[in-house]
Motif scaffolding. Sequence first.
Motif, PDB file in Angstrom:
ATOM      1  N   ALA A   1       0.633 -22.078   1.271  1.00 58.55           N
ATOM      2  CA  ALA A   1      -0.502 -22.446   0.435  1.00 58.55           C
ATOM      3  C   ALA A   1      -0.299 -21.963  -1.000  1.00 58.55           C
ATOM      4  O   ALA A   1      -0.601 -22.694  -1.962  1.00 58.55           O
ATOM      5  CB  ALA A   1      -1.789 -21.872   1.015  1.00 58.55           C
ATOM      6  N   MET A   2       0.214 -20.762  -1.165  1.00 56.24           N
ATOM      7  CA  MET A   2       0.416 -20.235  -2.516  1.00 56.24           C
ATOM      8  C   MET A   2       1.540 -20.982  -3.243  1.00 56.24           C
ATOM      9  O   MET A   2       1.473 -21.188  -4.464  1.00 56.24           O
ATOM     10  CB  MET A   2       0.720 -18.740  -2.445  1.00 56.24           C
ATOM     11  CG  MET A   2      -0.412 -17.918  -1.855  1.00 56.24           C
ATOM     12  SD  MET A   2      -0.035 -16.161  -1.762  1.00 56.24           S
ATOM     13  CE  MET A   2      -0.769 -15.602  -3.284  1.00 56.24           C
ATOM     14  N   ALA A   3       2.569 -21.401  -2.509  1.00 55.91           N
ATOM     15  CA  ALA A   3       3.624 -22.199  -3.121  1.00 55.91           C
ATOM     16  C   ALA A   3       3.081 -23.547  -3.588  1.00 55.91           C
ATOM     17  O   ALA A   3       3.453 -24.053  -4.657  1.00 55.91           O
ATOM     18  CB  ALA A   3       4.768 -22.384  -2.136  1.00 55.91           C
ATOM     19  N   ALA A   4       2.170 -24.129  -2.807  1.00 56.22           N
ATOM     20  CA  ALA A   4       1.560 -25.389  -3.202  1.00 56.22           C
ATOM     21  C   ALA A   4       0.704 -25.218  -4.454  1.00 56.22           C
ATOM     22  O   ALA A   4       0.689 -26.069  -5.347  1.00 56.22           O
ATOM     23  CB  ALA A   4       0.721 -25.947  -2.052  1.00 56.22           C
ATOM     24  N   ILE A   5       0.001 -24.097  -4.535  1.00 50.87           N
ATOM     25  CA  ILE A   5      -0.806 -23.827  -5.725  1.00 50.87           C
ATOM     26  C   ILE A   5       0.086 -23.663  -6.949  1.00 50.87           C
ATOM     27  O   ILE A   5      -0.203 -24.196  -8.031  1.00 50.87           O
ATOM     28  CB  ILE A   5      -1.677 -22.569  -5.502  1.00 50.87           C
ATOM     29  CG1 ILE A   5      -2.730 -22.843  -4.422  1.00 50.87           C
ATOM     30  CG2 ILE A   5      -2.345 -22.129  -6.793  1.00 50.87           C
ATOM     31  CD1 ILE A   5      -3.536 -21.625  -4.028  1.00 50.87           C
TER      32      ILE A   5
END
Length: 564
Positions: free
Chosen positions: A480-484
């Motif tokens: 999720a943080m990589a997508a953000i």
Amino acid sequence: MADTVQTNQAGFPIYSAQAPQSGNPGFLSAAAQTMQSRVQLMRDVYGGTETMRAGGQTYLPQYEKESDARYNARLASTFALNKLREAVDAASAKPFRSLIKLQNTDPDLDQWVQDVDLQGNHLHVFAHQYFNDAMLDGMCHILIDHPDTFNLPSYAAQKAANIRPFMKLFKTNRVIAAYDEYIGGDIKTYHVRIQTQRAIRDQYREFLYDQLRVIEVEPGADKGIVQLWERRGSAASTEGGGGWIFVGETELNMDEVPFVTLYAGDKEGDYLVKPIFQDLAYKQIEHWISSSDQRSILSAARFPMLACSGVQIDPDEEKNFAIGPYKVLYAPEANGRWYYVEPRGSAIQSGADDLARLELQMDMLALNPVPGTSRQYVAKNERDIQETRVHSVVHDMAIRCQDSIEKAIQFMGKWVGRDYSQVQAILNTEFSNTTDRINEVKELVNIYEKRGISRETLLREVYKRNLLGDDFNLQNELVAMAAIDALLGGVSDPQGQPIDPSLAGAGGTQPGAQPGAPAAPGAPPAGGPPVGSPPAGGNKPKPGASTPEDPSWPKGQNRPKKQI
């Protein structure tokens, strides 16, 4: 042609491991005999006032020439300061402050742990009781069992009927004999005898039957047996194990007895251990006796004794003699007088000092991090030393419990032909208080901001300190943080660190960039002002004027300003 079952000289099948179907299976092993007396002591003291009073003269001696009536009154006015229960419950609560976690499981195992004993108990609740009993008795046992499936034609039918492996918890006093074999560096249990009880209701009456299960696998064999014995009446339990009647025998398709033991204390041999809190139990008995004496002294000292000098009371009038607020006492003789006699109180103070000393010693034996709770101030270095001493003991026990749970899960897999050797059980081993853990996380965040550790390492360390929920999933969080980061125009390096594109390649300021490397597309020239900075000269934009947008954020959105 049907297969001929090979039998031994007694006529029993080979898989019966020479276990006879007659005789007396109720004899206690040497280790069990020692443990029975130790467990009785620990259980009575752990039970507190009720069980210690029931022990009578075992825990409160009757003095010479003390009448039974006075002794019973002294016993009834004695109350236990139950430091043993406080110590056991506090120590066993620490590893289970957060929900037990299993890794490398499968959907079936995830469902089994929701009701691991077929009694409605989650694995967390079951393991907590397992750990608590081990801390009290010195050890506790799990038998991994499986219901009989002779009348179920397929695995689908078994699953529909919820027929699957489950765990059974047995306290130390229920296991009357157990023996291990050391094979190739591995410890395998090959003989266990477990005594239980069942009740049969006949209208309004109840009949108790003692049951004894003999579980045995001959060393080196791939099969074993399970025998069931019974006898009528619970009173027969104290008759040396006699009166047993053989009920039946079934086959065990295991190469060892699925039996797991957790030791807590000084192990003196196989299934022989000195409980970790045994000395505390003896100290609580000492406190029980001293507090009984102290209360007896106070009962006598609180009421002054009326004495007289130079006064003779007629025996015929003695029965009418009374003392009260509306009564007048007089002395016929001129030198006669009435007066009260009271003790000085030195014996009372000595008894109070003895109780205070015992309570301090009990705190130390109870693994209390801060002994002497009446003290208003405890130096921090002293507290740290005591907490390290306490936490190291419980930490080691938590690791042993993890190993026991993992071994029990492996036996569950054996019952259904699955390999659960990679399953890991994780208990809480972080025992510091919340304030200390938050301070540790602050230091970790500081290191992370300075690019000293990766984002994944930071999240792992925070998770280990129980500051994230039980449903936290590290991999999902990293994705999720990589997508953000991708949506914000940045990328993530292999260590989970976000990379600001406005800094990438700017004179080697970005971690991992080589000096002199070309700037990233769209980045300002080296030495130029950063994107979105105010004009040269330090003049701030006028109110209402448009602010240059930051290209590292989505169009129309600027980097949020600091609120505090």
